[in-house]
Design an enzyme around this catalytic site. Structure first.
Site, short mmCIF file in Angstrom:
data_model
loop_
_atom_site.label_atom_id
_atom_site.label_comp_id
_atom_site.label_asym_id
_atom_site.label_seq_id
_atom_site.Cartn_x
_atom_site.Cartn_y
_atom_site.Cartn_z
N SER A 52 -21.93 2.31 21.95
CA SER A 52 -21.15 1.64 20.93
C SER A 52 -20.06 2.51 20.32
O SER A 52 -19.21 2.00 19.59
CB SER A 52 -22.08 1.13 19.82
OG SER A 52 -22.76 2.21 19.21
N TYR A 53 -20.05 3.81 20.58
CA TYR A 53 -19.04 4.68 20.00
C TYR A 53 -17.67 4.36 20.62
O TYR A 53 -17.47 4.52 21.82
CB TYR A 53 -19.37 6.15 20.22
CG TYR A 53 -20.58 6.66 19.45
CD1 TYR A 53 -21.20 5.88 18.48
CD2 TYR A 53 -21.10 7.93 19.70
CE1 TYR A 53 -22.30 6.36 17.78
CE2 TYR A 53 -22.19 8.41 19.00
CZ TYR A 53 -22.79 7.62 18.04
OH TYR A 53 -23.88 8.09 17.34
#
Length: 320
Positions: A52-53
């Site tokens: 998700s980064y």
């Protein structure tokens, strides 16, 4: 740099891990490459990222660096799954299909056939723990992950999934926030992890950047607190309690001839239940004090003073 094992497993990692949450978004490829070179030169091995980064951008940037001058054999990669991107934003989803699909996408972006540590990013109250655990088991049995664990799980859920896992496979680690400004894991998570043989990765050991002392008098224009997408991340630690702790840290650091950044990180690494601390920076220069902390030993009197000023309240049932 010293190394430590995760709990009762054979996984040995550097005491400081390099965080990459801002890579490809606030940290470009040149800056990331400089950080990685400095980190490896200091003896670091563990890179921490997540699917998700930057919507996968962090993993992709790591993959591009590993495809260049840095060998995959020189680094250990920890990534996370369990936050699914939707049109309305991120949704916690630790279901088996989402977890495994996310892992395959992570491996593709990273340009590798396995990660060294794969974590469930958040506890998903809607998915049975046994289903999430089955995804971890498949990942290990297929060779896509060497070790597995959890992240940001409350104490009861940490104990539940670790007990349920047994040896199929056993969990190696839990990654949770821990610093002089956030010691909540001392209530339940740290005792559970120690009892069940999990190593602890401390994220944001510098109190989301506040413990560097950069916010003592004002908010710098180029800081996270001034950033539109990160200001909400920092704001909770710009209160009066944090200010008191930062001032005590500054006094202690001055006496040691060290930076507040190094002293704050050394305090975290001095805790017996911490295996490694994840540090992030925008540039290699900002990373240097954190790397120096890996060799800084705090006098017991300094540890005790910082313990006292940052102590959290323990009540029933932790203490009676």
């Amino acid at each position: 740099m010293q190394r430590a094992r995760f709990g009762t497993t054979g996984l040995e990692v550097s005491r400081v891990a390099l965080g990459t949450m801002t890579w490809s978004r606030d940290t470009d490829a040149e800056q990331a490459g400089g950080q990685l070179d400095a980190f490896l030169d200091a003896g670091g091995t563990l890179l921490d990222t997540a699917a998700s980064y930057a919507d996968g951008g962090s993993e992709a940037l790591i993959g591009s660096l590993l495809g260049g001058s840095v060998s995959r054999a020189d680094v250990q990669i920890c990534t996370k799954a369990g936050i699914r991107r939707t049109a309305k934003g991120g949704v916690i989803d630790a279901s088996r299909d989402t977890m495994l699909d996310t892992l395959d996408a992570s491996l593709s972006r990273l340009g590798t056939d396995h990660v060294d540590l794969w974590l469930v990013h958040q506890h998903d109250a809607s998915t049975p723990l046994d289903e999430t655990l089955h995804a971890l088991e498949i990942a290990v049995n297929s060779g896509r992950a060497r070790y597995v664990g959890v992240s940001n799980f409350p104490g009861w859920a940490t104990a539940a999934i670790a007990t349920l896992a047994g040896t199929r496979p056993s969990l190696a680690a839990t990654q949770v926030e821990y610093s002089l400004l956030q010691r909540g894991i001392e209530r339940e998570v740290a005792p559970a992890a120690s009892a069940l043989g999990l190593g602890i990765m401390a994220w944001s050991p510098l109190g989301r950047g506040v413990l560097t002392g950069k916010y003592r008098s004002a908010i710098p224009a180029d800081s996270r607190a001034a950033s539109e997408h990160l200001s909400g991340f920092v704001d909770p630690y710009l209160d009066e309690r944090a200010g008191t702790i930062v001032e005590a840290l500054a006094i202690a650091s001055e006496g040691l001839g060290a930076t507040p950044q190094a002293t704050a990180l050394a305090w975290v690494l001095a805790q017996p239940f911490i295996a490694t601390a994840v540090v992030g920076a925008r540039t290699a220069e900002q990373l240097e004090p954190s790397l120096a902390a890996a060799t800084l030993t705090l006098p017991p009197a300094i540890v005790d003073a910082l313990d006292e000023v940052s102590a959290i309240e323990l009540g029933y049932p932790e203490r009676r």
